[in-house]
Enzyme design. Structure first.
Site, mmCIF file in Angstrom:
data_model
loop_
_atom_site.group_PDB
_atom_site.id
_atom_site.type_symbol
_atom_site.label_atom_id
_atom_site.label_comp_id
_atom_site.label_asym_id
_atom_site.label_seq_id
_atom_site.Cartn_x
_atom_site.Cartn_y
_atom_site.Cartn_z
ATOM 1 N N ASP A 4 0.698 -1.431 -0.050
ATOM 2 C CA ASP A 4 -0.093 0.005 -0.037
ATOM 3 C C ASP A 4 0.777 1.409 -0.067
ATOM 4 O O ASP A 4 1.965 1.088 0.065
ATOM 5 C CB ASP A 4 -0.879 -0.146 1.332
ATOM 6 C CG ASP A 4 -1.837 1.120 1.238
ATOM 7 O OD1 ASP A 4 -2.410 1.774 0.328
ATOM 8 O OD2 ASP A 4 -1.841 1.930 2.458
ATOM 9 N N SER A 5 0.370 2.433 -0.196
ATOM 10 C CA SER A 5 1.200 3.660 -0.149
ATOM 11 C C SER A 5 1.489 3.913 1.185
ATOM 12 O O SER A 5 2.329 4.673 1.369
ATOM 13 C CB SER A 5 0.295 4.804 -0.583
ATOM 14 O OG SER A 5 -1.026 4.858 -0.057
ATOM 15 N N CYS A 35 -3.954 -0.870 -1.872
ATOM 16 C CA CYS A 35 -4.209 0.421 -2.248
ATOM 17 C C CYS A 35 -5.122 0.810 -3.216
ATOM 18 O O CYS A 35 -4.920 0.045 -4.548
ATOM 19 C CB CYS A 35 -2.814 1.453 -2.381
ATOM 20 S SG CYS A 35 -2.849 2.873 -2.951
ATOM 21 N N GLU A 68 -6.281 9.254 9.588
ATOM 22 C CA GLU A 68 -4.890 9.271 10.040
ATOM 23 C C GLU A 68 -4.897 9.621 11.324
ATOM 24 O O GLU A 68 -4.161 9.489 12.061
ATOM 25 C CB GLU A 68 -3.937 9.693 9.145
ATOM 26 C CG GLU A 68 -3.941 8.693 7.636
ATOM 27 C CD GLU A 68 -2.744 8.840 6.965
ATOM 28 O OE1 GLU A 68 -1.739 9.729 7.346
ATOM 29 O OE2 GLU A 68 -2.251 7.899 6.195
ATOM 30 N N CYS A 80 -11.305 3.541 -0.755
ATOM 31 C CA CYS A 80 -10.011 3.713 -0.291
ATOM 32 C C CYS A 80 -9.714 2.953 0.914
ATOM 33 O O CYS A 80 -10.520 2.776 1.755
ATOM 34 C CB CYS A 80 -9.896 5.273 -0.016
ATOM 35 S SG CYS A 80 -8.839 5.968 0.784
ATOM 36 N N HIS A 140 -8.739 3.738 3.633
ATOM 37 C CA HIS A 140 -8.817 4.712 4.851
ATOM 38 C C HIS A 140 -10.350 4.784 5.195
ATOM 39 O O HIS A 140 -10.490 4.989 6.595
ATOM 40 C CB HIS A 140 -8.258 6.095 4.648
ATOM 41 C CG HIS A 140 -6.784 6.068 4.722
ATOM 42 N ND1 HIS A 140 -5.941 5.523 4.025
ATOM 43 C CD2 HIS A 140 -5.940 6.942 5.837
ATOM 44 C CE1 HIS A 140 -4.595 5.805 4.255
ATOM 45 N NE2 HIS A 140 -4.715 6.737 5.347
HETATM 46 N N1 DGL Z 1 -3.827 4.003 0.122
HETATM 47 C C1 DGL Z 1 -4.630 4.983 -0.845
HETATM 48 C C2 DGL Z 1 -5.890 4.377 -1.573
HETATM 49 O O1 DGL Z 1 -6.370 3.377 -0.996
HETATM 50 C C3 DGL Z 1 -5.094 6.167 0.281
HETATM 51 C C4 DGL Z 1 -4.001 6.876 0.749
HETATM 52 C C5 DGL Z 1 -3.212 7.536 -0.439
HETATM 53 O O2 DGL Z 1 -3.426 8.530 -1.007
HETATM 54 O O3 DGL Z 1 -1.831 7.224 -0.586
HETATM 55 O O4 DGL Z 1 -6.367 4.967 -2.426
#
Ligand code: DGL
Length: 272
Positions: free
Chosen positions: A13-14, A76, A155, A187, A189
């Site tokens: 993931d990012s 992600c 976050e 997403c 989050h």
């Molecule tokens: N992990 C990213 C997503 O699911 C969200 C956070 C980011 O923008 O890196 O799209």
């Protein structure tokens, strides 16, 4: 390790949001071992171009391959939106993204055929969910909306603050008024904000948590490729990140829904 099926599943993931997917894989597949890679130094991916996100996704995958994984899970949504096809074409192992599972769940849950999708700017700009839903049901109407402020709110842990509800109303009221009966939380989050998002839509709109659906798809693909882990004994999940931000542990535990084991730092110079 001699038996391919006993190798770990690689998840990237990012950042740490993908731990929502890890938590679900651990819940649904408690025998599987996981190597997690969170690119915290280069987060967020959401506002970045498809070319940059694809290049980062290749580097993240290369890191996981060096850890001898049997499958890549792109946790992600932004990376899944733009890079899954490139990764599948480039590497000879199963690659599971979060878009198809979310689209499948949305299509099978909607009664009115009106589906809302929320995600980062990158995910929404790619129209990856619309396209995946369109392939499954040509008649479904998809209404998409990016909600960039949800990432920092999740976050920050502001899951049930008044300000979060105000912002959620601002983003989501048009979808609610359009009459969607299913909304994909597109997403990593957003599952953290499910309570607040649910307050805007009310009880008659089903929220699709792509983490849950992705873990089910991982289970199916492991079965299809006969890659289910057979080995017994203790599991050694491993977690790697490219930076350790302030309050990292607290944030990570919120996403994982429990105590975070040891986390190792990887320099981004090692990735390229
Ligand atoms: N992990 C990213 C997503 O699911 C969200 C956070 C980011 O923008 O890196 O799209």
């Amino acid at each position: 390790m001699s038996n391919a099926s006993n190798r770990p599943i690689g998840v990237f993931d990012s950042g740490i949001g993908g731990l929502t997917v890890v938590a679900e894989i651990m819940r649904q597949l408690p025998r599987e071992e996981i190597v997690y890679f969170g690119d915290t130094a280069r987060l967020p991916y959401g506002p970045k171009s498809p070319e940059t996100v694809t290049q980062f996704s290749i580097e993240d995958t290369e890191f996981l391959l060096r850890n001898d994984v049997k499958m890549i899970v792109v946790a992600c949504n932004t990376a899944s939106s733009v890079a899954v096809d490139a990764l599948s074409a480039r590497y000879d192992l199963p690659v599971v993204g979060v878009i198809r599972p979310g689209a499948l769940a949305a299509v099978s849950s909607t009664l009115r055929g009106k589906i809302g999708v929320i995600g980062t700017e990158g995910t929404i700009a790619s129209r990856a969910y619309s396209k995946a839903i369109g392939k499954l049901d040509r008649d479904a109407e998809v209404i998409e909306r990016s909600c960039p402020l949800f990432v920092p709110l999740a976050e920050e842990g502001w899951t049930d603050r008044e300000v979060t509800l105000v912002i959620a109303h601002e983003y989501l009221t048009p979808l609610r008024d359009a009459g969607v009966d299913v909304v994909v939380l597109g997403c990593t989050h957003y599952p953290i904000l499910k309570g607040t998002i649910g307050k805007v839509f009310g009880p008659n709109v089903r929220l699709i948590d792509s983490a849950e659906e992705t873990a089910s798809e991982v289970a199916e693909r492991l079965g299809a490729f006969s890659l289910e882990r057979e080995a017994g004994g203790d599991l050694e999940h491993r977690f790697y990140v490219t930076d350790v931000p302030h309050r990292f542990r607290e944030q990570a535990e919120r996403f994982l829904g429990g105590r975070l084991p040891r986390v190792d730092l990887v320099s981004i110079d090692e990735l390229g």
